[in-house]
Motif scaffolding. Structure first.
Motif: not given
Length: 419
Positions: A400-415
């Motif tokens: 959608p035009d107003d989308f929001a995002a997360y960034v995960i730099p180390e995906g295998g170490t954080v839940l």
């Protein structure tokens, strides 16, 4: 911000107002050295060690090179402590808990044992040799438990390894040293099969998920098998940034493991107030993204932060392809019901991972930035891309035009955990 990809990286180019936040673990790193942490944990087992006899045959189980644990640090300290208790080197054997993995090379044995190599006998577990296996009985869920004969016949068994998240056993470490670590192939497969609910079409057990042990049938099978062995104690590390040992748990195989899991869950979970339309995740570069099976771990954890029907961009080079010769073959089943039926009749551990991947590909829209053939990525239900710029262009057409995002730099170490 840069996101790792293989041995290179991509720059994020996204308006700040789009970013809801960066998801990362920030475990407390103690001033105490790893060696001091280990020695202190082992000293907590002093009363148990004092009960060892000089004539006892002691087996120490540790992980293979696919799971770094800090063994080259803790094994020498542990063995020296046993020596002080009167146990000679000749009465000690280290068994590598291969499960169904390949045997280790001499160089890999050196890496695992550190200064103990050449001093203490080391043997790789063999899951397919009936003469080297012993039947112990059945778990509460009906899994027939066959384990390494040397382990079964030892006077004292010590389990070592590291605690971390596991996407359907809840956590790795502890009881996993026995099943699947030193179990037969048949027992390994049966314990992993417990991830599925009984009955055709019943799907995956909702309790067999990352970070959960309660009523988890896979964990229960492993715990039941471990109880049959009655280990003297366990010694499990927790690894932080740079694979540094930041904690060590030793003691009763059940309670020390539970304490370690509780600690790990607290230190490596990230609490969210809400999920996002887009999650951009890197596995953390090489070797964490060496193949798709390894990269799936990051995909699994990151999926906890996406709203239903949202988009994931996964950066995973996969220079070694899938990580298993038969993994891609599973995707001839495009319907989850047909896939599940085949998995029940011809169970493979890597088939379970493929099923989990397909489920996510059909629940979210996954854009995979990798070196895999584009047509094969599409067959697996994902959209291929060769760069982050290309992936973002595709994602923006789906969001959608107003989308929001997360960034995960180390995906295998954080839940990510929804609060």
């Amino acid at each position: 911000m840069k996101l790792k990809y293989g041995e290179t990286s991509f720059d994020i180019s996204m308006p700040p107002e789009r970013l809801r936040g960066e998801i990362a673990a920030s475990p407390a790193v103690p001033a105490t050295s790893p060696e001091e942490l280990i020695a202190e944990a082992i000293e907590g087992c002093a009363s148990v060690i004092a009960s060892f006899k000089a004539s006892d045959r002691v087996v120490i189980i540790t992980s293979d090179v696919t799971r770094y644990t800090g063994s080259e640090v803790y094994l020498p300290i542990l063995v020296n402590r046993l020596n002080l208790a009167g146990i000679d080197d000749s009465r000690i054997e280290i068994i590598i808990a291969l499960g169904i993995h390949r045997k280790q090379t001499e160089a890999e044995h050196r890496r695992i044992l550190g200064p103990l190599f050449g001093r203490i006998k080391v043997t790789d577990h063999e899951c397919d040799d009936p003469g080297k296996l012993v039947y112990l009985g059945k778990t509460s869920g009906g899994v027939e438990v066959e384990i390494n004969r040397t382990v079964a016949e030892a006077d004292r068994v010590i389990l070592t390894g590291t605690i971390g998240f596991h996407y359907f056993a809840g956590f790795g470490g502890g009881r996993k040293s026995i099943l699947p670590g030193v179990a037969s192939r048949k027992s390994c497969m049966a314990s992993h099969f417990a991830v599925l609910n009984p009955g055709e079409g019943a799907g995956k057990n909702p309790k067999a998920v990352t970070g959960n042990l309660e009523e988890n049938p896979v964990h229960q099978a492993m715990a039941d098998a471990c109880a049959m062995v009655e280990p003297a104690f366990i010694l499990n590390t927790v690894l932080g940034p740079g694979k540094r040992i930041i904690a060590c748990f030793a003691g009763d195989w059940a309670t020390a493991f539970a304490d370690g899991c509780r600690f790990y869950g607290e230190q490596f979970s990230y609490h969210l107030k809400e999920k996002a339309d887009l999650v951009l995740v890197s596995c953390g570069g090489f070797p964490k993204d060496i193949n798709l099976i390894q990269a799936h771990k990051s995909m699994e954890y990151a999926s906890q932060a996406i709203r239903d029907g949202g988009v994931m961009i996964l950066l995973a080079e996969c220079r070694d392809g899938y990580g298993n010769a038969t993994f891609f073959d599973w995707f001839r089943y495009q319907e989850l019901s047909a896939f599940e039926s085949r998995l029940r009749s011809h169970y493979e551990i890597n088939g379970q991972t493929a099923y989990s991947l397909l489920w996510k590909a059909q629940s979210f829209r996954i854009i995979l930035v990798s070196a895999l053939p584009p047509e094969e990525v599409r067959t697996m239900g994902m959209t291929p891309a060769r760069s982050l710029v290309e992936a973002m262009a595709v994602a923006e057409g789906l969001l959608p035009d107003d989308f929001a995002a997360y960034v995960i730099p180390e995906g295998g170490t954080v839940l990510p955990v929804l609060s």
